[in-house]
Design a protein around this motif. Structure first.
Motif, short mmCIF file in Angstrom:
data_model
loop_
_atom_site.label_atom_id
_atom_site.label_comp_id
_atom_site.label_asym_id
_atom_site.label_seq_id
_atom_site.Cartn_x
_atom_site.Cartn_y
_atom_site.Cartn_z
N LEU A 273 -8.25 -8.27 18.90
CA LEU A 273 -7.21 -6.84 18.67
C LEU A 273 -7.67 -6.56 17.14
CD1 LEU A 273 -3.86 -8.28 19.94
CD2 LEU A 273 -5.55 -6.87 21.10
N PRO A 274 -7.79 -5.30 16.96
CA PRO A 274 -7.87 -4.96 15.58
C PRO A 274 -6.98 -5.28 14.44
CG PRO A 274 -8.02 -2.99 17.42
CD PRO A 274 -7.33 -4.00 18.01
N VAL A 275 -7.42 -5.50 13.36
CA VAL A 275 -6.49 -6.04 12.49
C VAL A 275 -6.51 -4.92 11.11
CG1 VAL A 275 -6.03 -7.60 10.58
CG2 VAL A 275 -6.66 -8.39 12.74
N ILE A 276 -5.45 -4.31 10.80
CA ILE A 276 -5.47 -3.21 9.83
C ILE A 276 -4.63 -3.68 8.54
CG2 ILE A 276 -4.35 -0.87 9.53
CD1 ILE A 276 -4.48 -0.68 12.64
N GLU A 277 -5.35 -3.49 7.35
CA GLU A 277 -4.43 -3.90 6.05
C GLU A 277 -3.95 -2.92 5.40
OE1 GLU A 277 -4.01 -7.00 5.09
OE2 GLU A 277 -5.05 -8.15 6.26
N ARG A 278 -2.86 -2.74 5.10
CA ARG A 278 -2.43 -1.58 4.38
C ARG A 278 -1.39 -2.02 3.08
NH1 ARG A 278 -2.95 3.46 6.65
NH2 ARG A 278 -1.44 4.41 5.59
N ASP A 279 -2.00 -1.87 1.98
CA ASP A 279 -1.13 -2.14 0.80
C ASP A 279 -0.59 -3.76 0.80
OD1 ASP A 279 -1.53 0.25 -0.14
OD2 ASP A 279 0.31 1.17 0.52
N GLY A 280 -1.33 -4.54 1.48
CA GLY A 280 -1.01 -5.84 1.39
C GLY A 280 -0.26 -6.48 2.84
N VAL A 281 -0.06 -5.43 3.79
CA VAL A 281 0.74 -5.53 4.84
C VAL A 281 -0.43 -5.78 6.11
CG1 VAL A 281 2.33 -4.75 6.53
CG2 VAL A 281 2.83 -4.27 4.12
N ARG A 282 0.03 -6.66 6.90
CA ARG A 282 -1.31 -7.07 7.88
C ARG A 282 -0.48 -6.75 9.14
NH1 ARG A 282 -5.45 -11.17 9.29
NH2 ARG A 282 -5.35 -11.30 11.53
N PRO B 144 4.81 -9.44 3.56
CA PRO B 144 5.25 -10.95 2.28
C PRO B 144 6.39 -9.86 1.47
CG PRO B 144 2.67 -10.68 2.30
CD PRO B 144 3.36 -9.45 3.35
N ALA B 145 7.17 -10.72 1.05
CA ALA B 145 8.06 -10.19 0.11
C ALA B 145 7.50 -9.46 -0.76
CB ALA B 145 9.10 -11.18 -0.49
N GLY B 146 8.08 -8.16 -1.08
CA GLY B 146 7.65 -7.22 -2.05
C GLY B 146 6.54 -6.28 -1.70
N SER B 147 6.11 -6.51 -0.46
CA SER B 147 4.99 -5.39 0.19
C SER B 147 5.70 -4.37 0.82
CB SER B 147 4.22 -6.33 1.00
OG SER B 147 4.68 -6.88 2.23
N GLY B 148 4.70 -3.42 1.10
CA GLY B 148 5.32 -2.19 1.68
C GLY B 148 3.97 -1.39 2.14
N ALA B 149 4.30 -0.27 3.23
CA ALA B 149 3.26 0.46 3.67
C ALA B 149 4.03 1.95 4.12
CB ALA B 149 2.50 0.01 4.85
N ASP B 150 3.25 2.85 3.89
CA ASP B 150 3.74 4.10 4.37
C ASP B 150 3.59 4.23 5.86
OD1 ASP B 150 4.55 5.14 2.00
OD2 ASP B 150 2.83 5.75 1.40
N LEU B 151 4.41 4.54 6.76
CA LEU B 151 4.26 4.74 8.21
C LEU B 151 3.75 6.18 8.58
CD1 LEU B 151 7.35 2.52 9.31
CD2 LEU B 151 4.81 1.75 8.76
N ASP B 152 2.65 6.48 8.25
CA ASP B 152 2.13 7.78 8.48
C ASP B 152 1.33 7.78 9.61
OD1 ASP B 152 0.38 6.27 7.15
OD2 ASP B 152 -0.57 7.74 6.02
N ILE B 153 1.95 7.36 11.06
CA ILE B 153 1.16 7.02 12.12
C ILE B 153 1.35 8.38 12.86
CG2 ILE B 153 1.17 5.69 14.27
CD1 ILE B 153 2.44 3.34 12.58
N ASP B 154 0.50 8.89 13.38
CA ASP B 154 0.48 10.34 14.12
C ASP B 154 0.74 10.08 15.71
OD1 ASP B 154 0.10 12.95 14.39
OD2 ASP B 154 -2.20 12.69 14.42
N LEU C 128 7.81 1.70 4.41
CA LEU C 128 8.49 0.54 4.78
C LEU C 128 8.27 -0.71 3.64
CD1 LEU C 128 9.53 -1.38 7.30
CD2 LEU C 128 7.06 -1.67 7.81
N ALA C 129 9.40 -1.28 3.22
CA ALA C 129 9.20 -2.21 2.18
C ALA C 129 9.98 -3.29 2.67
CB ALA C 129 9.65 -1.61 0.97
N ALA C 130 9.42 -4.73 2.16
CA ALA C 130 10.09 -5.76 2.66
C ALA C 130 10.49 -6.52 1.17
CB ALA C 130 9.23 -6.73 3.09
N SER C 131 12.05 -7.08 1.39
CA SER C 131 12.41 -7.68 -0.15
C SER C 131 12.17 -9.13 0.37
CB SER C 131 13.99 -7.39 -0.21
OG SER C 131 14.56 -7.61 0.99
N LYS C 132 11.98 -9.52 1.60
CA LYS C 132 11.71 -11.14 1.85
C LYS C 132 10.69 -11.01 2.87
CE LYS C 132 16.56 -13.14 1.94
NZ LYS C 132 17.19 -13.79 2.56
N ASP C 133 9.79 -12.23 2.98
CA ASP C 133 8.85 -12.30 4.16
C ASP C 133 9.49 -11.73 5.42
OD1 ASP C 133 7.32 -13.57 2.16
OD2 ASP C 133 7.27 -15.44 2.95
#
Length: 297
Positions: free
Chosen positions: A145-154, A183-193, A229-234
């Motif tokens: 399966l493809p793995v996509i890394e975006r701003d520290g989010v896997r 991970p706690a403190g990470s986040g990603a923009d959900l610009d999914i088309d 999308l931002a996480a305050s905890k894992d």
């Protein structure tokens, strides 16, 4: 509520005979998201030695089932002759089409030792012109399966297309399905088309454009939005959606655009049980199985 969220709702606990799931879809005001018509969180559940899951053979039509595990193992047998064990990160895509029968059981080693079960099961409705195709089964190992890394989010891409990547699973309509670990403190923009999109929070604490979404909740995104999308905890999330296929009827394990198709399937299952599941019939038992789930009233 954030303008990027069209609606938000929590899954409901449902007892499947000693094993509880959280049923998210179908929801009264959100029957589907894209082609996703059924969405269950399994566990997390701890099984003591000697205990496990035993879902007897049962039929499906008009859909594809998708099993994705975080922990544990699940044995799969079907009327096509497939007999294998699903492990965490693998994808089981079973196209029911005109009809297939399968069972789901805890494998012997895990049953003997005791184990933890945790995962997601979904059903994907098929386009109307594909509802009656021949049944098929495809198993894809986690490493394919493809793995996509975006701003520290896997993100692991389970189905379809997202962010320029395509999963190896053969699908029948525009779709995407992602497993995200934040991970706690990470986040990603959900610009999914994709036309329809939703975020389900499996565990942890996340927010969409600052709006909290709790574990066990699904947030359906506003068309055209690209929330942060931002996480305050894992945290762990599932993202799903795709093109709408139009309304579908769902009855027990059957999905179809036409109610008459479901009624025929109900009769065929009942008749097969009465006649001992003849090999020439529409529904036959998986090799090695001699039980079945009766047609509910």
């Amino acid at each position: 509520m954030s303008e990027s969220i069209a609606q938000k709702f929590a899954g409901k606990p449902k007892d499947l005979g000693g094993f509880e799931v959280r049923r998210v879809l179908p929801y009264p005001r959100q029957r589907m998201v894209g082609p996703f018509i059924f969405f269950d969180q399994m566990g997390p559940a701890e099984f003591a030695p000697g205990q496990g899951i035993d879902v007897r053979p049962h039929p499906h039509i008009g859909l594809a089932t998708v099993t994705y595990l975080f922990d544990g193992a699940l044995g799969h047998r079907d009327s096509l002759g497939e007999d294998l064990v699903i492990r965490p990160g693998d994808v089981n895509w079973m196209t029911a089409g005109r009809g297939v029968v399968h069972s789901e059981r805890t494998p012997a080693p895990e049953r003997a030792a005791g184990h933890r079960m945790f995962g997601i099961q979904t059903w994907v409705a098929l386009p109307t012109d594909k509802e009656d195709i021949a049944p098929a089964f495809h198993h894809h190992k986690a490493e394919t399966l493809p793995v996509i890394e975006r701003d520290g989010v896997r993100f692991n891409l389970i189905l379809g297309t997202a962010w320029g990547q395509t999963a190896p699973v053969k699908v029948f309509s525009p779709i995407f399905y992602l497993h995200g670990v934040l991970p706690a403190g990470s986040g990603a923009d959900l610009d999914i088309d994709h036309a329809e999109r939703a975020v389900y929070v499996v565990e942890g604490e996340v927010a969409l454009d600052g709006e909290p979404v709790a574990a066990g909740e699904m947030a359906v995104l506003t068309p055209g939005s690209a929330p942060r999308l931002a996480a305050s905890k894992d945290s762990r999330v599932m993202l799903c959606g795709g093109d709408s296929l139009g309304p579908r009827h769902i009855n027990w394990n059957f999905v179809a655009a036409d109610r008459a198709t479901i009624e025929r399937a109900r009769k065929d299952w009942s008749d097969a049980a009465l006649t001992g599941f003849p090999a020439s019939g529409r529904f036959t038992l998986p090799p090695g199985e001699d039980e079945h789930i009766p047609l509910p009233d």
